[in-house]
Design an enzyme around this catalytic site. Structure first.
Site, PDB file in Angstrom:
ATOM      1  N   GLY A  19       0.644  -1.166   0.026  1.00  0.00           N
ATOM      2  CA  GLY A  19       0.435   0.193  -0.239  1.00  0.00           C
ATOM      3  C   GLY A  19       0.453   1.376   0.027  1.00  0.00           C
ATOM      4  CB  CYS A  20       0.098   4.273  -1.271  1.00  0.00           C
ATOM      5  SG  CYS A  20      -1.710   4.773  -0.443  1.00  0.00           S
ATOM      6  CG  PHE A  21      -1.195   5.622   4.270  1.00  0.00           C
ATOM      7  CD1 PHE A  21      -0.301   6.871   3.979  1.00  0.00           C
ATOM      8  CD2 PHE A  21      -2.330   5.627   3.630  1.00  0.00           C
ATOM      9  CE1 PHE A  21      -1.235   8.369   4.147  1.00  0.00           C
ATOM     10  CE2 PHE A  21      -2.985   6.532   3.946  1.00  0.00           C
ATOM     11  CZ  PHE A  21      -2.756   8.077   3.771  1.00  0.00           C
TER      12      PHE A  21
END
Length: 345
Positions: free
Chosen positions: A148-150
């Site tokens: 995921g990006c985070f």
């Protein structure tokens, strides 16, 4: 090498198209959609006019494998779990941008995603594709769970501290902020322009689905790691993530030691850029690129280290890292087709 994209009309899908059309080794064999089959991609996104001509096709694994070797899934959670077994069965390699294969424990996935998990025999085959920390596993994988990006920004900042054992295992606090594209293409009240312009919003407090993948990866490198505190905010920019990590060290340190730890950890990682001591990055400085920039500080009064980590959520946080993983699978330099300078203005 020929590749296919399923979910080609979402934000992750169009970023994959942009990058793959400029890639010197990969070429797009087919684009696939659920809702716009038969449409030309240029009718959906006119900015591709005179760049590529592809009609959006139905999803048929038997047809895809006739032309492609790798499939990128830019599909929502739940969809990838359904499609992937069919794609693997015909011999395709799969790089999934959703969260469906990131968690090894199906119960934890169901707890955080509020949906049924993929079958355990498929989950067991998935490699978590945090490229800088999983190169050898990615190289031989048939199924990549793109982070995921985070989680990408947070883990790249946190793992050097966790692996070295120099921080208190129960002291990790991560404050994260993202541009609106991270919320996806479907509009909501929260992402509506009048609601977010000149404003910012915290969301999914103590409930964000990237928490368990961060904790799972940290535990791989230090089994003593405890649950983290993690908060996420939407800010009124299109793309970009800034993560600020706070953690308490076990013993007094010098900032030079921390600086050296990060520089040595990532000296063989071309997409990680460690700022000079006392300097900190902003999302604008990595926009449109696959870089992760970090700055480190140490507060002698509190014994806390602060790490600021920024990425472009559509690049290093999604499509860029997916292609970085594809490069590793194909035996290419991981920077191939990804050496874009950041778009500062």
């Amino acid at each position: 090498m020929k590749v296919a994209i399923i979910g080609a009309t979402g934000y992750g899908g169009i970023e994959l198209i942009r990058l793959l059309e400029q890639h010197p080794y990969f070429s797009i064999a087919s684009l696939h959609s659920f809702s716009q089959v038969g449409e030309c991609i240029t009718n959906v996104y006119p900015h591709f006019q005179n760049v590529l001509v592809h009609t959006l096709q139905e999803i048929d694994a038997e047809e895809i494998v006739k032309e492609a070797e790798i499939v990128f899934l830019a599909t929502p959670a739940g969809v990838s779990a359904e499609l992937t077994p069919k794609l693997l069965a015909v011999g395709l390699k799969v790089i999934d941008l959703s969260g469906d294969f990131r968690m090894k424990d199906p119960f934890i996935y169901e707890q955080w995603y509020k949906r049924a998990a993929a079958k355990e025999e498929i989950l067991s085959k998935a490699v978590y594709g945090l490229s800088e920390w999983k190169r050898s596993e990615v190289q031989n994988a048939n199924l990549i769970a793109n982070p995921g990006c985070f989680a990408t920004a947070a883990l790249l900042a946190t793992l050097p501290l966790v692996r070295s054992g120099i921080i208190e295992e129960d002291s990790i606090i991560i404050d994260a902020k993202s541009g609106v594209s991270g919320a996806g293409k479907t509009p909501t009240t929260m992402t509506h322009f009048p609601e977010l312009y000149d404003n910012l919003r915290i969301y999914k407090v103590n409930e964000h689905q990237h928490v368990p993948e961060i904790e799972q990866m940290l535990a791989e490198w230090n089994r003593e790691t405890k649950p983290i505190t993690f908060s996420t905010h939407l800010i009124p920019i299109s793309r970009g993530i800034m993560v600020t990590l706070y953690a308490k060290v076990k013993r007094e340190m010098e900032i030079e030691q921390l600086q050296k730890l990060y520089e040595e950890t990532y000296e063989q990682s071309p997409f990680i850029r460690i700022r000079l001591q006392g300097e900190f990055p902003s999302p604008k400085e990595v926009r449109g690129s696959n870089y992760c920039d970090m700055g480190i500080a140490y507060d002698e009064r509190t014994g806390r280290v602060t790490v600021v980590s920024v990425i472009d959520n559509m690049m290093k946080g999604a499509a860029g890292q997916a292609i970085q993983n594809a490069n590793i699978i194909a035996g290419l330099e991981e920077t191939t087709g990804l050496q874009h300078m950041p778009l500062y203005l």
